[in-house]
Write an enzyme that holds these catalytic residues in place. Sequence first.
Site, PDB file in Angstrom:
ATOM      1  N   SER A 167      -4.417  37.554  59.680  1.00 30.82           N
ATOM      2  CA  SER A 167      -3.465  36.458  59.588  1.00 30.82           C
ATOM      3  C   SER A 167      -4.125  35.140  59.967  1.00 30.82           C
ATOM      4  O   SER A 167      -4.948  35.082  60.869  1.00 30.82           O
ATOM      5  CB  SER A 167      -2.264  36.699  60.508  1.00 30.82           C
ATOM      6  OG  SER A 167      -1.362  35.595  60.445  1.00 30.82           O
ATOM      7  N   LYS A 185       0.768  44.091  60.799  1.00 27.93           N
ATOM      8  CA  LYS A 185       0.636  42.858  60.018  1.00 27.93           C
ATOM      9  C   LYS A 185       1.879  42.637  59.155  1.00 27.93           C
ATOM     10  O   LYS A 185       2.346  41.508  58.979  1.00 27.93           O
ATOM     11  CB  LYS A 185      -0.611  42.912  59.134  1.00 27.93           C
ATOM     12  CG  LYS A 185      -0.785  41.729  58.184  1.00 27.93           C
ATOM     13  CD  LYS A 185      -0.804  40.388  58.924  1.00 27.93           C
ATOM     14  CE  LYS A 185      -1.352  39.265  58.063  1.00 27.93           C
ATOM     15  NZ  LYS A 185      -0.648  39.029  56.806  1.00 27.93           N
ATOM     16  N   HIS A 227       4.532  41.346  61.409  1.00 27.90           N
ATOM     17  CA  HIS A 227       4.147  39.958  61.703  1.00 27.90           C
ATOM     18  C   HIS A 227       4.653  39.043  60.590  1.00 27.90           C
ATOM     19  O   HIS A 227       5.248  37.989  60.838  1.00 27.90           O
ATOM     20  CB  HIS A 227       2.623  39.867  61.823  1.00 27.90           C
ATOM     21  CG  HIS A 227       2.058  38.480  61.729  1.00 27.90           C
ATOM     22  ND1 HIS A 227       1.954  37.800  60.528  1.00 27.90           N
ATOM     23  CD2 HIS A 227       1.564  37.641  62.673  1.00 27.90           C
ATOM     24  CE1 HIS A 227       1.436  36.603  60.735  1.00 27.90           C
ATOM     25  NE2 HIS A 227       1.183  36.488  62.034  1.00 27.90           N
ATOM     26  N   ASN A 228       4.431  39.434  59.331  1.00 28.53           N
ATOM     27  CA  ASN A 228       4.864  38.612  58.210  1.00 28.53           C
ATOM     28  C   ASN A 228       6.383  38.536  58.133  1.00 28.53           C
ATOM     29  O   ASN A 228       6.939  37.506  57.749  1.00 28.53           O
ATOM     30  CB  ASN A 228       4.293  39.160  56.908  1.00 28.53           C
ATOM     31  CG  ASN A 228       2.821  38.823  56.738  1.00 28.53           C
ATOM     32  OD1 ASN A 228       2.125  38.544  57.711  1.00 28.53           O
ATOM     33  ND2 ASN A 228       2.338  38.837  55.513  1.00 28.53           N
ATOM     34  N   GLU A 269       7.416  36.052  60.531  1.00 24.49           N
ATOM     35  CA  GLU A 269       7.055  34.755  59.932  1.00 24.49           C
ATOM     36  C   GLU A 269       8.150  34.288  58.965  1.00 24.49           C
ATOM     37  O   GLU A 269       8.529  33.114  58.959  1.00 24.49           O
ATOM     38  CB  GLU A 269       5.719  34.916  59.210  1.00 24.49           C
ATOM     39  CG  GLU A 269       5.201  33.692  58.500  1.00 24.49           C
ATOM     40  CD  GLU A 269       3.935  34.020  57.741  1.00 24.49           C
ATOM     41  OE1 GLU A 269       3.872  33.691  56.539  1.00 24.49           O
ATOM     42  OE2 GLU A 269       3.008  34.618  58.330  1.00 24.49           O
TER      43      GLU A 269
END
Length: 489
Positions: free
Chosen positions: A140, A194, A197-198, A201
Amino acid sequence: MSSAAPESKATDGTAQIGVTGLAVMGSNIARNFARHGYTVALHNRSIAKTDALLNEHGSDGEFVRTETMAEFAAALQRPRRALIMVKAGAPTDAVIEELAEVFEDGDIIIDGGNALYTDTIRREKAMAERGLHFVGAGISGGEEGALNGPSIMPGGPAESYKSLGPLLEEISAHVDGVPCCTHIGPDGAGHFVKMVHNGIEYSDMQLIGEAYQLLRDGLGMSAGEIAEVFTEWNTGDLDSFLVEITAEVLQQTDAKTGRPLVDVILDEAEQKGTGRWTVKSALDLGVPVTGIAEAVFARALSGSVPQRKATTGLASGELGERPADRDTFTEDVRRALYASKIIAYAQGFNQIQAGSAEYGWNVTPGDLATIWRGGCIIRAKFLNRIKDAFDEDPDLPTLIVAPYFRSAIEESIDSWRRVVVTATRLGIPIPGFSSALSYFDALRTERLPAALTQGLRDFFGAHTYGRIDADPAARFHTLWSGDHSEVEA
């Protein structure tokens, strides 16, 4: 071998790391390795991209130019370490197979793209059967992070991290001297983390967008004025990369029209799919990530052009007046944004905990807060608070009950409610703020209407129910089509 000689061929075993797939992300991370003193083998399906990198950035360090996958493999020291930076899905599978054909026992294939974690689980198993290590590494930070230091989330065999970890840690972002990279867990753990995480986001950006719209439509503020607000917010609890760049985007003037750029950008937010993956996974795991889901649906709604055009101008009902006190409402929006942001992270970490339990990954939540403090898109000041919370209680059921976050929400709750009410009275859509508040209210409510839902399910489907005065494991059924007596199921 000097990087200034694009026409030269590979030499055996000189490169500590190789990168195949030299679009912007792949090129930048290859340059990052080189800048840290590593010799980097380069490979791309289109040799022109390899030569372009060497011609433009060959001075960044030592590179080895290769044209074929066999040359690429020969250029790498053993155990070979090759990072794949190509499009997710079939293109990644194709490159993995090419590498597997020329790699040998103990060599390491790293997928640095945004791969679906279930694909990573499948690939790791297949490569292990062929004697190869496969590492799914979430990366990232975008183009800038790839070049100057991203947050890296590698999964895969712990043995492979002994060889690969030092390289990844060195090129990652560092905060307080600590690398923003750590071994997440086996097989698909890195790409799963990940993915979430996105998803966070997505939620973070949706909440920022709603705050912007509240100030724009609720107070009539200009883009420049709102930019000043976000700049101020970035000096306090909301200090984060996304809030920082929000101010920068809002300050940008369009060269053609002289208007704020944000006012001439088409209001249709695109998505590449990681947000949808996050929501689908959460549904499978039974984890309510309502804020992330609303963010994904908000993007989908923004792109529902026929529906939006057909309904523009429909009746709004009686709307209220704009807030009279600009400063008070702005502060309310700030507090509501912070509280909603806490909810987004709380939901994301709950999903990671659930995924870790489901797949036996033993992910350490505090480690994630540590490596997300720098390099990544959701880096924020309050990640230090999240790390502290999980350090104090590794089995924390939700961030919301950690002392700092509980206090922050309690201080914000009145402002949060006023913002949701005001937005509703003004007809301003705020799915992120309102769903976050509803989630919080649902968690703190002693009895939800789920008892009625379960009663209805028992009525039409004999799905049974539990009782508050019985053993939690016991199940009961009411004979709805009979005498309405209750029997133990």
